[in-house]
Structures are given as structure tokens and as C-alpha cells.
Scaffold this motif. Structure first.
Motif, PDB file in Angstrom:
ATOM      1  N   THR A  45      40.063   1.569  56.129  1.00  0.00           N
ATOM      2  CA  THR A  45      38.962   1.873  55.214  1.00  0.00           C
ATOM      3  C   THR A  45      38.368   3.232  55.557  1.00  0.00           C
ATOM      4  N   ILE A  46      38.330   4.127  54.576  1.00  0.00           N
ATOM      5  CA  ILE A  46      37.730   5.442  54.785  1.00  0.00           C
ATOM      6  C   ILE A  46      36.220   5.318  54.599  1.00  0.00           C
ATOM      7  N   ILE A  47      35.486   5.727  55.637  1.00  0.00           N
ATOM      8  CA  ILE A  47      34.026   5.650  55.630  1.00  0.00           C
ATOM      9  C   ILE A  47      33.419   6.980  55.209  1.00  0.00           C
ATOM     10  N   GLY A  48      34.013   8.082  55.643  1.00  0.00           N
ATOM     11  CA  GLY A  48      33.469   9.391  55.310  1.00  0.00           C
ATOM     12  C   GLY A  48      34.391  10.489  55.799  1.00  0.00           C
ATOM     13  N   PHE A  49      33.974  11.732  55.547  1.00  0.00           N
ATOM     14  CA  PHE A  49      34.764  12.875  55.999  1.00  0.00           C
ATOM     15  C   PHE A  49      33.881  14.107  56.110  1.00  0.00           C
ATOM     16  N   TYR A  50      34.399  15.089  56.834  1.00  0.00           N
ATOM     17  CA  TYR A  50      33.747  16.391  56.875  1.00  0.00           C
ATOM     18  C   TYR A  50      34.796  17.483  56.894  1.00  0.00           C
ATOM     19  N   GLY A  51      34.366  18.681  56.527  1.00  0.00           N
ATOM     20  CA  GLY A  51      35.239  19.848  56.564  1.00  0.00           C
ATOM     21  C   GLY A  51      34.441  21.083  56.932  1.00  0.00           C
ATOM     22  N   ILE A  52      35.009  21.902  57.788  1.00  0.00           N
ATOM     23  CA  ILE A  52      34.370  23.145  58.235  1.00  0.00           C
ATOM     24  C   ILE A  52      35.116  24.311  57.608  1.00  0.00           C
ATOM     25  N   LEU A  53      34.399  25.127  56.843  1.00  0.00           N
ATOM     26  CA  LEU A  53      35.003  26.303  56.223  1.00  0.00           C
ATOM     27  C   LEU A  53      35.018  27.443  57.228  1.00  0.00           C
ATOM     28  N   LEU A  54      36.223  27.891  57.552  1.00  0.00           N
ATOM     29  CA  LEU A  54      36.392  29.009  58.472  1.00  0.00           C
ATOM     30  C   LEU A  54      36.650  30.255  57.643  1.00  0.00           C
ATOM     31  N   ASN A  55      35.756  31.233  57.723  1.00  0.00           N
ATOM     32  CA  ASN A  55      36.034  32.520  57.099  1.00  0.00           C
ATOM     33  C   ASN A  55      35.430  33.619  57.956  1.00  0.00           C
ATOM     34  N   ASP A  56      35.771  34.844  57.650  1.00  0.00           N
ATOM     35  CA  ASP A  56      35.361  35.959  58.501  1.00  0.00           C
ATOM     36  C   ASP A  56      33.853  36.201  58.492  1.00  0.00           C
ATOM     37  N   ASP A  57      33.214  35.958  57.353  1.00  0.00           N
ATOM     38  CA  ASP A  57      31.787  36.256  57.233  1.00  0.00           C
ATOM     39  C   ASP A  57      30.917  35.252  57.974  1.00  0.00           C
ATOM     40  N   GLU A  58      31.149  33.973  57.704  1.00  0.00           N
ATOM     41  CA  GLU A  58      30.370  32.939  58.383  1.00  0.00           C
ATOM     42  C   GLU A  58      31.119  31.621  58.314  1.00  0.00           C
ATOM     43  N   VAL A  59      30.889  30.801  59.305  1.00  0.00           N
ATOM     44  CA  VAL A  59      31.456  29.458  59.348  1.00  0.00           C
ATOM     45  C   VAL A  59      30.431  28.523  58.721  1.00  0.00           C
ATOM     46  N   SER A  60      30.897  27.579  57.909  1.00  0.00           N
ATOM     47  CA  SER A  60      29.942  26.648  57.311  1.00  0.00           C
ATOM     48  C   SER A  60      30.487  25.220  57.324  1.00  0.00           C
ATOM     49  N   LEU A  61      29.561  24.290  57.447  1.00  0.00           N
ATOM     50  CA  LEU A  61      29.905  22.884  57.265  1.00  0.00           C
ATOM     51  C   LEU A  61      29.924  22.683  55.754  1.00  0.00           C
ATOM     52  N   GLU A  62      31.099  22.663  55.210  1.00  0.00           N
ATOM     53  CA  GLU A  62      31.262  22.672  53.761  1.00  0.00           C
ATOM     54  C   GLU A  62      31.163  21.268  53.177  1.00  0.00           C
ATOM     55  N   TYR A  63      31.610  20.272  53.925  1.00  0.00           N
ATOM     56  CA  TYR A  63      31.612  18.893  53.452  1.00  0.00           C
ATOM     57  C   TYR A  63      31.144  17.975  54.564  1.00  0.00           C
ATOM     58  N   LEU A  64      30.309  17.019  54.215  1.00  0.00           N
ATOM     59  CA  LEU A  64      30.031  15.869  55.067  1.00  0.00           C
ATOM     60  C   LEU A  64      29.539  14.790  54.118  1.00  0.00           C
TER      61      LEU A  64
END
Length: 150
Positions: A60-79
Motif C-alpha cells: 500500500t502506497i502511503i505517500g511520496f516526496y521528490g526533491i528537484l535538483l537544479n543549478d539555481d536552487e534545490v526544492s522539495l517539489e513534492y510531499l
């Protein structure tokens, strides 16, 4: 048994569906949600190019997250968490995993553009308000941009 595993491109549709259910939890209008789907749904390309992890209980999938890696700034794109699991500590479990992943990657800080509904969650975990940015969904509105420093 809870496990956190790397997302694969084949997970895109199931994660996008979870994302929609999670965002809908906050009671947004159908117009808002249509715009949200156009702009923010996770893609195979994102999963291929950025750290993306899924929290599961058995299968069972409860949740997910994704970290956007780019040159300008890193961001928590999904949670995102399945609505029936919101408020039960799973978001914090994913957050802690994301912090460990950032440490492994040498990331010192990341930003989070979030909804006003989720802002308090991130502030409780140590993020601070960085600025406000124009909402891509609601013309003329601002949305919080937070920063977390490891």
C-alpha cells in the motif's frame, strides 16, 4: 511494515493520482484542481532526474516526496500523503527521509513552495518563511515560499 523505496518511472500514474487525492483533501474548487493538474503533476522525467521516494506499508502506497535538483536552487517539489493517512506521522517520516537524502547529496538548504494549508506542517518541522511568490494557480494571489537549512 513501513518501507521507503525509490520511485520508478512506471510509478508515475499512481503517484499522480495520489497527488490529486492529497491536494483535493484541502477542499479546493474543481477549477483550482484542474489548474493544479495542468501545472504540478509529477512526470516520468522528474522521477528519472530527481530523488523521488515512496513510503509503503507492504504494497500500500502511503505517500511520496521528490526533491528537484537544479543549478539555481534545490526544492522539495513534492510531499503528498494519501488523505486517510494525513495527520498520522507519515509526512514527518517522509520529511526525515528527505533530510537524510539531502545530507547524502551534500545539500545545505532547499526551498518549498507550499499551499497555505500545508505551511504550518513545514514550519513545525523547522522551515522558515523565505518570501511569497505569485501563485501559478490562483491569479493575483501569493503563496508561501519557505526555506529549510540543514
Amino acid at each position: 511494515m513501513n518501507t521507503i523505496v525509490s520511485a520508478l518511472p512506471k510509478d508515475t500514474n499512481v503517484l499522480a493520482s495520489l497527488e490529486i487525492r492529497s491536494e483535493s483533501y484541502w477542499g479546493y474548487s474543481s477549477d483550482f484542481m484542474d489548474r493544479f493538474k495542468e501545472i504540478y503533476l509529477i512526470t516520468e522525467e522528474f522521477i528519472l532526474n530527481n530523488p523521488t521516494y515512496i513510503l509503503k506499508d507492504d504494497e500500500t502506497i502511503i505517500g511520496f516526496y521528490g526533491i528537484l535538483l537544479n543549478d539555481d536552487e534545490v526544492s522539495l517539489e513534492y510531499l503528498f500523503i494519501e488523505p486517510m493517512y494525513i495527520g498520522k506521522g507519515y509526512g514527518k517520516m517522509l520529511w526525515n527521509h528527505a533530510l537524510e537524502e539531502c545530507k547524502k547529496l551534500g545539500i545545505k538548504e532547499f526551498t518549498i513552495i507550499t499551499s497555505p494549508d500545508a505551511r504550518e506542517f513545514y514550519l513545525r518541522l523547522g522551515a522558515t518563511i523565505f518570501t511569497q511568490v505569485d501563485s501559478l494557480i490562483s491569479q493575483g494571489n501569493k503563496t508561501p515560499k519557505l526555506i529549510y537549512r540543514l
